[in-house]
Design a protein around this motif. Structure first.
Motif, PDB file in Angstrom:
ATOM      1  N   ASN A  17      40.450  70.064  31.127  1.00  0.00           N
ATOM      2  CA  ASN A  17      41.539  70.505  30.067  1.00  0.00           C
ATOM      3  C   ASN A  17      42.183  71.705  30.286  1.00  0.00           C
ATOM      4  O   ASN A  17      43.113  72.072  29.587  1.00  0.00           O
ATOM      5  N   ASN A  18      42.015  72.092  31.375  1.00  0.00           N
ATOM      6  CA  ASN A  18      42.723  73.398  31.888  1.00  0.00           C
ATOM      7  C   ASN A  18      42.906  73.340  33.660  1.00  0.00           C
ATOM      8  O   ASN A  18      41.843  72.746  34.189  1.00  0.00           O
ATOM      9  N   VAL A  19      44.199  73.526  33.880  1.00  0.00           N
ATOM     10  CA  VAL A  19      44.284  73.595  35.510  1.00  0.00           C
ATOM     11  C   VAL A  19      44.341  74.789  36.109  1.00  0.00           C
ATOM     12  O   VAL A  19      45.304  75.768  35.469  1.00  0.00           O
ATOM     13  N   PRO A  20      43.483  75.439  36.886  1.00  0.00           N
ATOM     14  CA  PRO A  20      43.679  76.598  37.631  1.00  0.00           C
ATOM     15  C   PRO A  20      44.399  76.711  38.487  1.00  0.00           C
ATOM     16  O   PRO A  20      45.174  75.680  39.252  1.00  0.00           O
ATOM     17  N   ASP A  21      44.877  77.904  39.063  1.00  0.00           N
ATOM     18  CA  ASP A  21      45.924  78.056  40.263  1.00  0.00           C
ATOM     19  C   ASP A  21      45.410  78.231  41.548  1.00  0.00           C
ATOM     20  O   ASP A  21      45.734  77.958  42.418  1.00  0.00           O
ATOM     21  N   LEU A  22      43.765  78.466  41.419  1.00  0.00           N
ATOM     22  CA  LEU A  22      43.080  78.616  42.654  1.00  0.00           C
ATOM     23  C   LEU A  22      41.694  78.560  42.141  1.00  0.00           C
ATOM     24  O   LEU A  22      41.041  78.890  41.306  1.00  0.00           O
ATOM     25  N   ILE A  23      40.778  77.739  42.948  1.00  0.00           N
ATOM     26  CA  ILE A  23      39.637  77.629  42.960  1.00  0.00           C
ATOM     27  C   ILE A  23      38.708  78.053  44.091  1.00  0.00           C
ATOM     28  O   ILE A  23      39.065  78.129  45.250  1.00  0.00           O
ATOM     29  N   MET A  24      37.705  79.127  43.555  1.00  0.00           N
ATOM     30  CA  MET A  24      36.877  79.681  44.563  1.00  0.00           C
ATOM     31  C   MET A  24      35.433  79.249  44.366  1.00  0.00           C
ATOM     32  O   MET A  24      34.971  79.322  43.272  1.00  0.00           O
ATOM     33  N   VAL A  25      34.901  78.391  45.377  1.00  0.00           N
ATOM     34  CA  VAL A  25      33.738  77.712  44.998  1.00  0.00           C
ATOM     35  C   VAL A  25      32.619  78.254  46.260  1.00  0.00           C
ATOM     36  O   VAL A  25      33.124  77.796  47.622  1.00  0.00           O
ATOM     37  N   ASP A  26      31.327  78.135  46.039  1.00  0.00           N
ATOM     38  CA  ASP A  26      30.311  78.459  46.721  1.00  0.00           C
ATOM     39  C   ASP A  26      29.903  77.114  47.375  1.00  0.00           C
ATOM     40  O   ASP A  26      30.044  76.218  46.492  1.00  0.00           O
ATOM     41  N   MET A  59      24.617  70.716  42.615  1.00  0.00           N
ATOM     42  CA  MET A  59      25.703  69.856  43.219  1.00  0.00           C
ATOM     43  C   MET A  59      26.532  70.817  44.115  1.00  0.00           C
ATOM     44  O   MET A  59      26.959  71.972  43.773  1.00  0.00           O
ATOM     45  N   ASN A  60      26.549  70.659  45.262  1.00  0.00           N
ATOM     46  CA  ASN A  60      27.169  71.525  46.573  1.00  0.00           C
ATOM     47  C   ASN A  60      28.853  71.547  46.178  1.00  0.00           C
ATOM     48  O   ASN A  60      29.503  70.732  45.558  1.00  0.00           O
ATOM     49  N   GLY A  61      29.273  72.657  46.889  1.00  0.00           N
ATOM     50  CA  GLY A  61      30.714  72.845  46.779  1.00  0.00           C
ATOM     51  C   GLY A  61      31.583  71.692  47.192  1.00  0.00           C
ATOM     52  O   GLY A  61      32.491  71.289  46.563  1.00  0.00           O
ATOM     53  N   ILE A  62      31.149  70.918  48.164  1.00  0.00           N
ATOM     54  CA  ILE A  62      31.840  69.905  48.560  1.00  0.00           C
ATOM     55  C   ILE A  62      32.090  68.654  47.683  1.00  0.00           C
ATOM     56  O   ILE A  62      33.176  67.904  47.337  1.00  0.00           O
ATOM     57  N   GLU A  63      30.944  68.285  46.848  1.00  0.00           N
ATOM     58  CA  GLU A  63      31.018  67.228  46.117  1.00  0.00           C
ATOM     59  C   GLU A  63      31.781  67.820  44.927  1.00  0.00           C
ATOM     60  O   GLU A  63      32.559  67.083  44.233  1.00  0.00           O
ATOM     61  N   PHE A  64      31.611  69.074  44.485  1.00  0.00           N
ATOM     62  CA  PHE A  64      32.393  69.515  43.471  1.00  0.00           C
ATOM     63  C   PHE A  64      33.673  69.185  43.466  1.00  0.00           C
ATOM     64  O   PHE A  64      34.429  68.833  42.587  1.00  0.00           O
ATOM     65  N   ILE A  65      34.213  69.626  44.967  1.00  0.00           N
ATOM     66  CA  ILE A  65      35.823  69.734  45.114  1.00  0.00           C
ATOM     67  C   ILE A  65      36.402  68.137  45.220  1.00  0.00           C
ATOM     68  O   ILE A  65      37.315  67.807  44.623  1.00  0.00           O
ATOM     69  N   ARG A  66      35.259  67.343  45.628  1.00  0.00           N
ATOM     70  CA  ARG A  66      35.799  65.752  45.482  1.00  0.00           C
ATOM     71  C   ARG A  66      35.825  65.263  44.003  1.00  0.00           C
ATOM     72  O   ARG A  66      36.907  64.539  43.754  1.00  0.00           O
ATOM     73  N   ARG A  67      35.105  65.827  43.211  1.00  0.00           N
ATOM     74  CA  ARG A  67      35.388  65.251  41.645  1.00  0.00           C
ATOM     75  C   ARG A  67      36.343  66.153  41.054  1.00  0.00           C
ATOM     76  O   ARG A  67      37.158  65.686  40.368  1.00  0.00           O
ATOM     77  N   PHE A  68      36.594  67.429  41.571  1.00  0.00           N
ATOM     78  CA  PHE A  68      37.776  68.151  40.951  1.00  0.00           C
ATOM     79  C   PHE A  68      38.976  67.450  41.346  1.00  0.00           C
ATOM     80  O   PHE A  68      40.084  67.529  40.710  1.00  0.00           O
ATOM     81  N   ARG A  69      39.183  66.940  42.570  1.00  0.00           N
ATOM     82  CA  ARG A  69      40.572  66.505  43.043  1.00  0.00           C
ATOM     83  C   ARG A  69      40.714  65.252  42.350  1.00  0.00           C
ATOM     84  O   ARG A  69      41.797  64.816  42.378  1.00  0.00           O
TER      85      ARG A  69
END
Length: 344
Positions: free
Chosen positions: A43-52, A58-68
């Motif tokens: 519901n919100n689009v950030p300008d930058l993601i900082m992820v561990d 869920m590791n950071g790579i899987e999070f990014i895949r879902r985020f994209r």
């Protein structure tokens, strides 16, 4: 600029958010659980993601895949923070959509520099998106203005022909709307319905070239006079043809062929059946019905019943049967238009 910080260790989240305060106009929103972060991003689009990278659920790579995969998140800059410096991990992260990396322990100077670079990238993206949107709106506005001027030209052209014709302005309004209703009943697209509504009034524009002695004659035309009158189809075509405007070229097609008959006995080219353009076949039905039910200096108006009987009798000879059927399918609306646009 809004920065989303995601790390399962709260102390790391607190540290990153404190560092982000050193960047002007930068706000942070933090999460320690990937699922909650994804729900926020829906519901919100950030300008930058900082992820561990290392997180238990869920590791950071899987999070990014879902985020994209979220709408509007395909190009958002992503900065991955990890203690793992293996190349294979980096390759996987880049493939998932990570833009840059920070290695733990975090160096403050490097952190601020990379964050500013990522935010500058996002600012440039937003500028280009806004500019593209502005250009798109400008093009739409300019196109609309061109179309409006084109429609005004068509209207004035039709009025010029009308000024020399015993037919009234209400006639072109009625027959154009009849044509649109027939087109709708035939299943034509909304674009084609709008096109025939705007092009049909040009059907008799060629009458500007017919002498008044023939055009305004109160009695029946002689064979020679009728031969001259028939030239209005060719004159109309010559006036309108050759334009880059779809509206004018459609008007030219209608002007040329609206007196062709389905059995091939019409003019000017003796076309038959589907060789007659569909818009001209539609206009033929609409034009004849309105002409029959309108009073002219040389005739009285027919009643609706007689005019409708004429259309039925002419189906397959004068008129395309499908167009006649479509006319009768929309008859209630056609009669409503007839009552709305009455002759003065």
């Amino acid at each position: 600029m809004n920065v989303l910080v995601l790390d399962d260790a709260q102390i790391n989240v607190t540290l990153l958010c404190l560092l982000l305060k050193k960047i002007d106009k930068c706000k942070s929103v933090s999460f320690s659980e990937p699922g909650a972060a994804l729900a926020w991003c829906a519901n919100n689009v950030p300008d930058l993601i900082m992820v561990d990278y290392m997180m238990p659920a869920m590791n950071g790579i899987e999070f990014i895949r879902r985020f994209r995969e979220l709408e509007g998140c395909h190009d958002i800059p992503v900065l991955m923070i990890t203690a793992n410096n293996e190349l294979e991990l980096r390759y996987q992260a880049l493939d998932a959509g990570v833009n840059d990396f920070l290695i733990k322990p975090i160096d403050k100077i490097e952190f601020l520099a990379r964050t500013r670079n990522m935010l500058a990238l996002r600012k440039s993206q937003r500028f280009l998106e806004d500019k593209a949107m502005w250009l798109d709106e400008s093009v739409k506005k300019a196109t609309t203005e061109i179309l409006e001027r084109e429609r005004e030209t068509v209207f004035r052209l039709s009025k010029a022909a009308e000024s020399r014709d015993p037919e009234t302005g209400a006639h072109i309004l009625r027959m154009a709307n009849y044509s649109k209703i027939i087109a709708e009943q035939l299943g034509l697209s909304s674009e084609d319905q709008r096109l025939i509504l705007e092009a049909a009034p040009m059907h008799d524009v060629g009458k500007v070239g017919i002498p008044d002695s023939i055009l305004l004659k109160p009695g029946k035309l002689t064979p020679d006079e009728f031969s001259v009158m028939k030239q209005h189809t060719l004159l109309g075509y010559e006036i309108l043809a050759g334009s880059s405007s779809n509206l004018l070229t459609t008007g030219a097609e209608i002007a040329l062929a609206h007196h062709e008959k389905f059995d091939g006995s019409g003019y000017p080219n003796g076309l038959a059946g589907e060789k007659i353009p569909l818009f001209a076949r539609i206009v033929a039905v609409a034009d004849v019905f309105d002409a029959l039910t309108s009073e002219r200096p040389y005739k009285k108006a027919w009643n609706n019943e007689d005019a409708l009987a004429h259309l039925r009798d002419g189906s397959g000879q004068h008129f395309d049967p499908l167009c006649v059927d479509a006319f009768f399918a929309g008859l209630d609306r056609i009669l409503a238009v007839k009552n709305l646009y009455k002759d003065d």
